[in-house]
Motif scaffolding. Structure first.
Motif, PDB file in Angstrom:
ATOM      1  N   PHE A   3      28.928   7.773   7.106  1.00 44.21           N
ATOM      2  CA  PHE A   3      27.417   8.129   7.145  1.00 44.21           C
ATOM      3  C   PHE A   3      26.301   8.243   7.836  1.00 44.21           C
ATOM      4  O   PHE A   3      25.371   9.327   8.375  1.00 44.21           O
ATOM      5  N   GLU A   4      26.543   7.843   9.612  1.00 40.93           N
ATOM      6  CA  GLU A   4      25.055   8.101  10.023  1.00 40.93           C
ATOM      7  C   GLU A   4      26.377   8.648  11.414  1.00 40.93           C
ATOM      8  O   GLU A   4      26.205   9.097  12.545  1.00 40.93           O
ATOM      9  N   ASN A   5      27.403   9.391  10.692  1.00 44.56           N
ATOM     10  CA  ASN A   5      28.898   9.598  12.392  1.00 44.56           C
ATOM     11  C   ASN A   5      28.678   9.692  13.668  1.00 44.56           C
ATOM     12  O   ASN A   5      28.574  10.083  14.219  1.00 44.56           O
ATOM     13  N   MET A   6      28.542   8.303  13.588  1.00 38.76           N
ATOM     14  CA  MET A   6      28.385   7.405  14.559  1.00 38.76           C
ATOM     15  C   MET A   6      30.244   7.586  14.819  1.00 38.76           C
ATOM     16  O   MET A   6      30.889   6.824  14.587  1.00 38.76           O
ATOM     17  N   THR A   7      29.871   7.772  15.961  1.00 41.60           N
ATOM     18  CA  THR A   7      31.998   7.334  17.200  1.00 41.60           C
ATOM     19  C   THR A   7      31.917   6.007  17.162  1.00 41.60           C
ATOM     20  O   THR A   7      30.833   5.086  16.803  1.00 41.60           O
ATOM     21  N   TYR A   8      33.054   5.323  17.021  1.00 39.21           N
ATOM     22  CA  TYR A   8      33.388   3.923  17.555  1.00 39.21           C
ATOM     23  C   TYR A   8      33.223   3.840  18.618  1.00 39.21           C
ATOM     24  O   TYR A   8      32.921   2.410  18.885  1.00 39.21           O
ATOM     25  N   GLN A   9      33.249   4.706  19.520  1.00 41.02           N
ATOM     26  CA  GLN A   9      32.411   4.077  20.692  1.00 41.02           C
ATOM     27  C   GLN A   9      30.772   3.626  20.421  1.00 41.02           C
ATOM     28  O   GLN A   9      30.618   2.482  21.402  1.00 41.02           O
ATOM     29  N   ALA A  10      30.209   4.962  20.094  1.00 43.56           N
ATOM     30  CA  ALA A  10      28.882   4.309  19.759  1.00 43.56           C
ATOM     31  C   ALA A  10      28.390   3.080  18.635  1.00 43.56           C
ATOM     32  O   ALA A  10      27.386   2.026  18.607  1.00 43.56           O
ATOM     33  N   ARG A  60      26.577  -0.655  19.594  1.00 44.24           N
ATOM     34  CA  ARG A  60      25.899  -1.067  18.353  1.00 44.24           C
ATOM     35  C   ARG A  60      25.597  -2.471  17.591  1.00 44.24           C
ATOM     36  O   ARG A  60      24.552  -3.609  18.095  1.00 44.24           O
ATOM     37  N   MET A  61      27.225  -2.973  17.644  1.00 46.62           N
ATOM     38  CA  MET A  61      27.814  -4.125  17.065  1.00 46.62           C
ATOM     39  C   MET A  61      27.810  -4.884  18.443  1.00 46.62           C
ATOM     40  O   MET A  61      27.530  -6.161  17.371  1.00 46.62           O
ATOM     41  N   GLY A  62      28.029  -4.381  19.482  1.00 43.76           N
ATOM     42  CA  GLY A  62      28.173  -5.061  20.481  1.00 43.76           C
ATOM     43  C   GLY A  62      29.890  -5.729  20.569  1.00 43.76           C
ATOM     44  O   GLY A  62      30.354  -6.909  20.881  1.00 43.76           O
ATOM     45  N   ILE A  63      30.433  -5.720  19.582  1.00 49.09           N
ATOM     46  CA  ILE A  63      32.281  -5.438  19.937  1.00 49.09           C
ATOM     47  C   ILE A  63      32.907  -4.666  20.769  1.00 49.09           C
ATOM     48  O   ILE A  63      32.390  -3.417  20.346  1.00 49.09           O
ATOM     49  N   SER A  64      34.043  -4.324  20.435  1.00 52.15           N
ATOM     50  CA  SER A  64      35.412  -3.918  21.344  1.00 52.15           C
ATOM     51  C   SER A  64      34.996  -1.869  20.823  1.00 52.15           C
ATOM     52  O   SER A  64      35.141  -2.190  18.635  1.00 52.15           O
ATOM     53  N   LYS A  65      36.147  -1.154  21.704  1.00 45.48           N
ATOM     54  CA  LYS A  65      36.224  -0.138  20.144  1.00 45.48           C
ATOM     55  C   LYS A  65      37.242  -0.605  18.998  1.00 45.48           C
ATOM     56  O   LYS A  65      37.106  -0.153  18.415  1.00 45.48           O
ATOM     57  N   GLU A  66      38.758  -1.235  19.957  1.00 47.62           N
ATOM     58  CA  GLU A  66      39.579  -2.024  19.116  1.00 47.62           C
ATOM     59  C   GLU A  66      39.099  -2.443  18.175  1.00 47.62           C
ATOM     60  O   GLU A  66      39.482  -1.899  17.258  1.00 47.62           O
ATOM     61  N   VAL A  91      35.957  -2.246  16.311  1.00 44.00           N
ATOM     62  CA  VAL A  91      35.147  -1.114  15.565  1.00 44.00           C
ATOM     63  C   VAL A  91      37.014  -0.534  14.741  1.00 44.00           C
ATOM     64  O   VAL A  91      36.991  -0.178  13.661  1.00 44.00           O
ATOM     65  N   LYS A  92      37.615  -0.115  15.352  1.00 48.63           N
ATOM     66  CA  LYS A  92      38.884   0.258  14.343  1.00 48.63           C
ATOM     67  C   LYS A  92      39.856  -0.517  13.794  1.00 48.63           C
ATOM     68  O   LYS A  92      39.696   0.199  12.389  1.00 48.63           O
ATOM     69  N   GLU A  93      39.588  -1.769  13.947  1.00 50.28           N
ATOM     70  CA  GLU A  93      40.236  -2.375  12.500  1.00 50.28           C
ATOM     71  C   GLU A  93      39.005  -2.837  11.699  1.00 50.28           C
ATOM     72  O   GLU A  93      39.659  -3.122  10.951  1.00 50.28           O
ATOM     73  N   LEU A  94      38.023  -3.292  12.239  1.00 47.24           N
ATOM     74  CA  LEU A  94      37.095  -3.137  10.945  1.00 47.24           C
ATOM     75  C   LEU A  94      37.299  -1.790   9.974  1.00 47.24           C
ATOM     76  O   LEU A  94      37.286  -1.625   8.905  1.00 47.24           O
ATOM     77  N   MET A  95      37.230  -1.087  10.719  1.00 44.18           N
ATOM     78  CA  MET A  95      37.631   0.755   9.656  1.00 44.18           C
ATOM     79  C   MET A  95      39.036   0.761   9.673  1.00 44.18           C
ATOM     80  O   MET A  95      38.692   0.985   7.678  1.00 44.18           O
ATOM     81  N   HIS A  96      39.473  -0.022   9.710  1.00 45.23           N
ATOM     82  CA  HIS A  96      40.925   0.254   9.131  1.00 45.23           C
ATOM     83  C   HIS A  96      41.130  -0.815   7.263  1.00 45.23           C
ATOM     84  O   HIS A  96      40.981  -0.758   6.669  1.00 45.23           O
ATOM     85  N   ARG A  97      40.358  -1.675   7.680  1.00 42.30           N
ATOM     86  CA  ARG A  97      40.156  -2.892   6.858  1.00 42.30           C
ATOM     87  C   ARG A  97      39.433  -2.424   5.532  1.00 42.30           C
ATOM     88  O   ARG A  97      39.820  -1.858   4.666  1.00 42.30           O
ATOM     89  N   ALA A  98      38.033  -2.094   6.153  1.00 41.56           N
ATOM     90  CA  ALA A  98      37.542  -1.233   5.401  1.00 41.56           C
ATOM     91  C   ALA A  98      37.824  -0.034   4.201  1.00 41.56           C
ATOM     92  O   ALA A  98      38.135  -0.022   3.279  1.00 41.56           O
TER      93      ALA A  98
END
Length: 177
Positions: free
Chosen positions: A139-146, A150-156, A158-165
């Motif tokens: 919804f905010e079109n942010m990249t995994y890196q961004a 913002r969340m203070g976690i690694s890019k990997e 973020v990938k795992e969280l996106m996969h789960r979602a």
């Protein structure tokens, strides 16, 4: 036969044409090679000289090169227009195409609203971190890196969280998502 303007024998038009082909042919080929397909270059050059030969000139040409390249430009325009007309007949307009979607019936509108509400509910019921990552990305079109920054976690992560979602949304929506 003599040229009345210069009071001398008129030049042989065939000989002038042959000289022009020799002199200006390579330049025309370069001109056309930048503007047309390589397979069409020789045909376009030939069209220029055929048009030149077809023209009955009553006066001498002051600037032969400019005259030839003006003809060359006109040949390109004519070729473009002919191609556009040729391919226009292959185009099927919207008015001739079969109807792709039926009208928006009240029933379809209600079903769409229900599906939308269901999707929003599924997203809101995601675990907080997965929901945040999903919302940032979709919804905010942010990249995994961004998102990671913002969340203070690694890019990997973020990938795992996106996969789960995405897996959870797909399961909850019944594979319709």
């Amino acid at each position: 036969m003599s040229d009345p303007v210069l009071n001398r024998p008129s030049p042989d038009p065939e000989r002038d044409l042959a000289a022009w082909v020799t002199s200006y042919g390579p330049g025309l080929r370069r001109f056309f090679s930048r503007r047309a397909h390589d397979a069409d270059v020789d045909d376009l050059v030939q069209d220029v000289f055929m048009r030149l030969q077809a023209v009955q000139l009553n006066a001498p040409i002051d600037n032969v090169e400019r005259y030839l390249f003006t003809i060359a430009r006109n040949v390109l325009i004519s070729r473009y227009r002919r191609g556009k007309i040729r391919f226009h007949s292959l185009h099927e307009g919207y008015e001739d195409a079969p109807e792709m979607a039926d009208d928006m019936s009240p029933e379809r509108i209600v079903i769409g609203r229900q599906e939308y509400s269901r999707a929003v509910e599924v997203i809101l019921n995601l675990p907080p971190r997965a929901r945040a990552a999903f919302l940032f990305h979709r919804f905010e079109n942010m990249t995994y890196q961004a998102i990671a920054a913002r969340m203070g976690i690694s890019k990997e992560s973020v990938k795992e969280l996106m996969h789960r979602a995405i897996v959870r949304i797909s399961q909850e929506m019944g594979g319709d998502a």
